[in-house]
Design a protein around this motif. Structure first.
Motif, PDB file in Angstrom:
ATOM      1  N   ASP A  31      16.114 -10.633   5.653  1.00 28.87           N
ATOM      2  CA  ASP A  31      15.996  -9.211   5.961  1.00 28.87           C
ATOM      3  C   ASP A  31      16.805  -8.905   7.222  1.00 28.87           C
ATOM      4  O   ASP A  31      16.763  -9.644   8.205  1.00 28.87           O
ATOM      5  N   ILE A  32      17.525  -7.806   7.198  1.00 29.15           N
ATOM      6  CA  ILE A  32      18.400  -7.441   8.313  1.00 29.15           C
ATOM      7  C   ILE A  32      17.581  -7.043   9.546  1.00 29.15           C
ATOM      8  O   ILE A  32      18.083  -7.081  10.670  1.00 29.15           O
ATOM      9  N   ARG A  35      10.672  -8.804  10.556  1.00 30.88           N
ATOM     10  CA  ARG A  35       9.389  -8.476  11.179  1.00 30.88           C
ATOM     11  C   ARG A  35       8.622  -9.728  11.581  1.00 30.88           C
ATOM     12  O   ARG A  35       7.524  -9.647  12.106  1.00 30.88           O
ATOM     13  N   ASN A  88       6.594  -3.404  -2.123  1.00 31.43           N
ATOM     14  CA  ASN A  88       6.253  -1.994  -1.942  1.00 31.43           C
ATOM     15  C   ASN A  88       6.731  -1.190  -3.150  1.00 31.43           C
ATOM     16  O   ASN A  88       7.794  -1.484  -3.704  1.00 31.43           O
ATOM     17  N   GLY A  94       5.631   2.765   0.677  1.00 29.81           N
ATOM     18  CA  GLY A  94       6.554   2.470   1.773  1.00 29.81           C
ATOM     19  C   GLY A  94       7.876   1.880   1.316  1.00 29.81           C
ATOM     20  O   GLY A  94       8.585   1.254   2.103  1.00 29.81           O
ATOM     21  N   GLU A  96      11.660   1.644   0.632  1.00 31.36           N
ATOM     22  CA  GLU A  96      12.856   2.313   1.160  1.00 31.36           C
ATOM     23  C   GLU A  96      14.078   2.056   0.296  1.00 31.36           C
ATOM     24  O   GLU A  96      14.967   2.902   0.195  1.00 31.36           O
ATOM     25  N   VAL A  97      14.147   0.874  -0.295  1.00 34.23           N
ATOM     26  CA  VAL A  97      15.299   0.515  -1.126  1.00 34.23           C
ATOM     27  C   VAL A  97      14.819   0.391  -2.570  1.00 34.23           C
ATOM     28  O   VAL A  97      13.916  -0.407  -2.871  1.00 34.23           O
ATOM     29  N   HIS A 101      12.116  -5.627  -4.560  1.00 30.65           N
ATOM     30  CA  HIS A 101      12.284  -6.784  -3.687  1.00 30.65           C
ATOM     31  C   HIS A 101      10.933  -7.288  -3.238  1.00 30.65           C
ATOM     32  O   HIS A 101      10.033  -6.501  -2.942  1.00 30.65           O
ATOM     33  N   HIS A 103       9.100  -9.231  -0.344  1.00 33.63           N
ATOM     34  CA  HIS A 103       9.220  -9.696   1.041  1.00 33.63           C
ATOM     35  C   HIS A 103       8.477 -11.022   1.164  1.00 33.63           C
ATOM     36  O   HIS A 103       7.307 -11.110   0.759  1.00 33.63           O
TER      37      HIS A 103
HETATM   38  P1  AMP Z   1      11.088  -1.708   1.674  1.00 30.30           P
HETATM   39  O1  AMP Z   1      10.527  -0.834   2.754  1.00 30.30           O
HETATM   40  O2  AMP Z   1      10.014  -2.547   1.011  1.00 30.30           O
HETATM   41  O3  AMP Z   1      11.930  -0.951   0.677  1.00 30.30           O
HETATM   42  O4  AMP Z   1      12.005  -2.753   2.410  1.00 30.30           O
HETATM   43  C1  AMP Z   1      13.390  -2.643   2.509  1.00 30.30           C
HETATM   44  C2  AMP Z   1      13.829  -3.761   3.406  1.00 30.30           C
HETATM   45  O5  AMP Z   1      15.220  -3.953   3.236  1.00 30.30           O
HETATM   46  C3  AMP Z   1      13.576  -3.507   4.888  1.00 30.30           C
HETATM   47  O6  AMP Z   1      12.750  -4.531   5.412  1.00 30.30           O
HETATM   48  C4  AMP Z   1      14.991  -3.528   5.485  1.00 30.30           C
HETATM   49  O7  AMP Z   1      15.026  -4.109   6.771  1.00 30.30           O
HETATM   50  C5  AMP Z   1      15.759  -4.346   4.462  1.00 30.30           C
HETATM   51  N1  AMP Z   1      17.203  -4.103   4.396  1.00 30.30           N
HETATM   52  C6  AMP Z   1      17.826  -2.903   4.275  1.00 30.30           C
HETATM   53  N2  AMP Z   1      19.158  -3.073   4.218  1.00 30.30           N
HETATM   54  C7  AMP Z   1      19.380  -4.414   4.289  1.00 30.30           C
HETATM   55  C8  AMP Z   1      20.555  -5.222   4.288  1.00 30.30           C
HETATM   56  N3  AMP Z   1      21.781  -4.686   4.187  1.00 30.30           N
HETATM   57  N4  AMP Z   1      20.408  -6.562   4.376  1.00 30.30           N
HETATM   58  C9  AMP Z   1      19.194  -7.116   4.492  1.00 30.30           C
HETATM   59  N5  AMP Z   1      18.036  -6.412   4.487  1.00 30.30           N
HETATM   60  C10 AMP Z   1      18.132  -5.072   4.401  1.00 30.30           C
END
Ligand code: AMP
Length: 116
Positions: A31-32, A35, A88, A94, A96-97, A101, A103
């Motif tokens: 993860d970039i 946490r 998520n 929560g 975001e992407v 995925h 975690h």
């Molecule tokens: P979520 O909130 O479950 O969608 O988590 C998305 C995760 O993707 C977050 O923990 C971000 O830090 C991580 N993330 C977003 N962009 C990148 C990236 N380019 N490389 C690695 N992790 C990323």
């Protein structure tokens, strides 16, 4: 047709990421914005936006995400003390992407399960 995210570009190596595992079904990278000392994302190579989009055809891939999580936890040395696997889903979850995925988070005590 679901819209691609930055994670598709990571799978195709169009943008850099610290990839720690890849096979024909899944890819895992750090993860970039970690946490915890270990914070890895395990994703299907196929674009599945959310858990709501998982079908019976995806069962092998979903299972692979767990076996890869187990292996990576061992490699990271967090198996014995323990770790958390988290997926998520959508806004209230929560997410975001919008490319599923898992975690894998560990390397420190994480406290009780976060709800709300
Ligand atoms: P979520 O909130 O479950 O969608 O988590 C998305 C995760 O993707 C977050 O923990 C971000 O830090 C991580 N993330 C977003 N962009 C990148 C990236 N380019 N490389 C690695 N992790 C990323």
């Amino acid at each position: 047709m679901a819209e691609e995210t930055i994670f598709s570009k990571i799978i195709r190596k169009e943008i850099p990421a610290d990839i720690v595992y890849e096979d024909e079904l899944v890819t895992a990278f750090r993860d970039i914005s970690p946490r915890a000392p270990t914070h890895i994302l395990i994703i299907p190579n196929k674009l599945i936006p959310t858990v709501n989009d998982v079908t019976a055809d995806d069962e092998a891939t979903m299972g692979r995400m767990f076996t890869v999580a187990r292996k990576l936890a061992e490699q990271e040395g967090v198996s014995e003390d323990g770790y958390r696997l988290l997926v998520n889903c959508n806004k209230h979850g929560g997410q975001e992407v919008y490319h599923i995925h898992m975690h894998l988070v560990g390397g420190r005590p994480l406290g009780p399960m976060l709800v709300g």
